[in-house]
Design a protein around this motif. Structure first.
Motif, PDB file in Angstrom:
ATOM      1  N   TYR A  78      34.804  51.182  31.569  1.00 10.13           N
ATOM      2  CA  TYR A  78      34.357  49.839  31.923  1.00 10.13           C
ATOM      3  C   TYR A  78      33.340  49.311  30.909  1.00 10.13           C
ATOM      4  CZ  TYR A  78      37.025  50.722  36.034  1.00 10.13           C
ATOM      5  OH  TYR A  78      38.079  51.007  36.865  1.00 10.13           O
ATOM      6  N   TYR A 107      39.767  43.669  30.989  1.00  8.49           N
ATOM      7  CA  TYR A 107      39.948  44.062  32.392  1.00  8.49           C
ATOM      8  C   TYR A 107      40.756  43.037  33.193  1.00  8.49           C
ATOM      9  CZ  TYR A 107      38.878  45.282  37.211  1.00  8.49           C
ATOM     10  OH  TYR A 107      38.993  45.600  38.541  1.00  8.49           O
ATOM     11  N   ARG A 151      42.146  41.659  47.453  1.00  2.31           N
ATOM     12  CA  ARG A 151      40.849  40.949  47.330  1.00  2.31           C
ATOM     13  C   ARG A 151      40.810  39.773  48.310  1.00  2.31           C
ATOM     14  NH1 ARG A 151      38.317  41.506  42.937  1.00  2.31           N
ATOM     15  NH2 ARG A 151      40.091  42.069  41.651  1.00  2.31           N
ATOM     16  N   GLY A 185      29.621  46.790  42.806  1.00  3.74           N
ATOM     17  CA  GLY A 185      30.595  47.130  41.774  1.00  3.74           C
ATOM     18  C   GLY A 185      31.395  45.893  41.410  1.00  3.74           C
ATOM     19  N   ASP A 236      26.457  46.016  39.280  1.00  5.76           N
ATOM     20  CA  ASP A 236      27.390  46.876  38.550  1.00  5.76           C
ATOM     21  C   ASP A 236      26.605  47.723  37.559  1.00  5.76           C
ATOM     22  OD1 ASP A 236      30.717  46.654  38.227  1.00  5.76           O
ATOM     23  OD2 ASP A 236      29.692  47.665  36.567  1.00  5.76           O
ATOM     24  N   ASP A 242      23.090  51.551  38.810  1.00  7.45           N
ATOM     25  CA  ASP A 242      23.986  52.544  39.367  1.00  7.45           C
ATOM     26  C   ASP A 242      23.882  52.399  40.884  1.00  7.45           C
ATOM     27  OD1 ASP A 242      25.130  54.831  40.470  1.00  7.45           O
ATOM     28  OD2 ASP A 242      24.551  56.078  38.779  1.00  7.45           O
ATOM     29  N   ALA A 243      25.006  52.157  41.542  1.00  3.32           N
ATOM     30  CA  ALA A 243      24.962  51.892  42.984  1.00  3.32           C
ATOM     31  C   ALA A 243      24.321  53.039  43.750  1.00  3.32           C
ATOM     32  CB  ALA A 243      26.375  51.635  43.494  1.00  3.32           C
ATOM     33  N   THR A 270      35.140  45.732  46.255  1.00  2.00           N
ATOM     34  CA  THR A 270      36.585  45.720  46.014  1.00  2.00           C
ATOM     35  C   THR A 270      36.922  46.664  44.860  1.00  2.00           C
ATOM     36  OG1 THR A 270      36.359  43.788  44.560  1.00  2.00           O
ATOM     37  CG2 THR A 270      36.885  43.346  46.854  1.00  2.00           C
ATOM     38  N   TYR A 271      37.766  47.639  45.128  1.00  2.00           N
ATOM     39  CA  TYR A 271      38.282  48.563  44.115  1.00  2.00           C
ATOM     40  C   TYR A 271      37.166  49.240  43.328  1.00  2.00           C
ATOM     41  CZ  TYR A 271      42.091  45.366  45.187  1.00  2.00           C
ATOM     42  OH  TYR A 271      43.008  44.582  45.852  1.00  2.00           O
TER      43      TYR A 271
HETATM   44  C1  LIG Z   1      37.903  48.908  39.127  1.00  2.00           C
HETATM   45  S1  LIG Z   1      36.415  48.061  38.755  1.00  2.00           S
HETATM   46  C2  LIG Z   1      36.348  46.892  40.113  1.00  2.00           C
HETATM   47  C3  LIG Z   1      35.559  45.676  39.737  1.00  2.00           C
HETATM   48  C4  LIG Z   1      35.583  44.539  40.769  1.00  2.00           C
HETATM   49  N1  LIG Z   1      34.973  44.909  42.014  1.00  2.00           N
HETATM   50  C5  LIG Z   1      36.975  44.014  41.008  1.00  2.00           C
HETATM   51  O1  LIG Z   1      37.396  43.935  42.170  1.00  2.00           O
HETATM   52  O2  LIG Z   1      37.634  43.630  40.034  1.00  2.00           O
HETATM   53  C6  LIG Z   1      35.142  49.226  39.202  1.00  2.00           C
HETATM   54  C7  LIG Z   1      33.749  48.762  38.836  1.00  2.00           C
HETATM   55  O3  LIG Z   1      32.814  49.717  39.343  1.00  2.00           O
HETATM   56  C8  LIG Z   1      31.760  49.838  38.382  1.00  2.00           C
HETATM   57  N2  LIG Z   1      31.083  51.104  38.617  1.00  2.00           N
HETATM   58  C9  LIG Z   1      31.563  52.369  38.432  1.00  2.00           C
HETATM   59  N3  LIG Z   1      30.646  53.287  38.819  1.00  2.00           N
HETATM   60  C10 LIG Z   1      29.568  52.577  39.272  1.00  2.00           C
HETATM   61  C11 LIG Z   1      28.321  52.959  39.837  1.00  2.00           C
HETATM   62  N4  LIG Z   1      27.989  54.233  39.992  1.00  2.00           N
HETATM   63  N5  LIG Z   1      27.462  51.979  40.189  1.00  2.00           N
HETATM   64  C12 LIG Z   1      27.793  50.660  40.037  1.00  2.00           C
HETATM   65  N6  LIG Z   1      28.960  50.247  39.506  1.00  2.00           N
HETATM   66  C13 LIG Z   1      29.842  51.191  39.130  1.00  2.00           C
HETATM   67  C14 LIG Z   1      32.457  49.748  37.045  1.00  2.00           C
HETATM   68  O4  LIG Z   1      31.560  49.415  36.019  1.00  2.00           O
HETATM   69  C15 LIG Z   1      33.489  48.658  37.323  1.00  2.00           C
HETATM   70  O5  LIG Z   1      32.983  47.386  37.018  1.00  2.00           O
END
Ligand SMILES: C[S@@+](CC[C@H](N)C(=O)[O-])C[C@H]1O[C@@H](n2cnc3c(N)ncnc32)[C@H](O)[C@@H]1O
Length: 220
Positions: A8, A15, A29, A48, A72, A100-101, A124-125
């Protein structure tokens, strides 16, 4: 989790076009945002948030007095989100937080909502990609006001006739660093008021959207 961060990072620019949004993921979504029932004036925490693909629908639902707080970990995904927000003129209605979440400070979200907490949480995802799902979930829930609502949209293996697409869904999840068997909506089902639960499936059950009023508020 170094690999997903890279995924990412450099991949952020592509993306929106390469993620299968139009043909597959938009349907989940839309289902999740619909079941979340955002109300005018609400503040929605988008956990995220990635490039901000939820923002338009959320801002339409919450109206001119409502806001979105997108969290994110990836600066590159947030950069794409920032461009989306700037181009659409949403800068005063969307806050972007790099975190970081699993280490998100709920107090930071409360500070951005006059101490109240977000009215709603949407993911979402994303939870299927996170390494420390439970920690991230607990912190996000703690950032929502008592009685707030949450929606989780994520993936599972398709069922019925759609099972023929299982290899494709596994490939898509592996490419995105998602665990297709994580089923993160179960955390919401566990922590929800069961009478308020709503669920929808799309694309042969590959996409699952669950929404409910939160019943507990763990404080990390
Ligand atoms: C598959 S994408 C989904 C993005 C968005 N929610 C969507 O529906 O299009 C996953 C997202 O989770 C973020 N991500 C991954 N690990 C994370 C963490 N530990 N904390 C926050 N964000 C994170 C990534 O940077 C990425 O933007």
């Amino acid at each position: 989790m170094a690999a997903p961060l890279r995924r990412y990072g450099l991949g952020a620019r592509w993306y929106d076009v390469l993620s299968g949004e139009r043909w597959v993921y938009r349907a989940g979504r839309e289902a999740g945002i619909s079941l979340l029932h955002p109300r005018p004036g609400d503040v929605v925490l988008d956990l995220g948030c990635g490039t901000g693909l939820n923002f338009a629908a959320l801002l339409t639902a919450v109206g001119p007095r409502g806001r979105v707080i997108g969290v994110d970990r990836s600066p590159d995904m947030l950069d794409m989100a920032r461009r989306r927000v700037g181009a659409a003129g949403w800068s005063d209605r969307v806050d972007l937080v790099e975190a970081d979440a699993a280490a998100l400070d709920p107090a930071e979200i409360r500070d951005r909502t006059d101490g109240r907490g977000a009215d709603a949480l949407l993911s979402t995802y994303a939870l299927s990609v996170f390494g420390e799902r439970e920690a991230a979930w607990a912190r996000a829930v703690a950032a929502v006001r008592p009685g707030g609502r949450a929606a989780v949209v994520d993936m599972q293996r398709p069922h019925g006739p759609w099972r023929v697409f299982t290899p494709l869904t596994l490939l898509a999840c592996a490419t995105g660093g998602a665990d297709i068997d994580a089923h993160p909506w179960r955390m919401l089902e566990r922590d929800a008021d069961p009478r308020s639960l709503e669920r929808a499936e799309r694309k042969g059950g590959h996409l699952v959207a669950v929404a409910a009023d939160l019943a507990i508020h763990p404080r990390p």
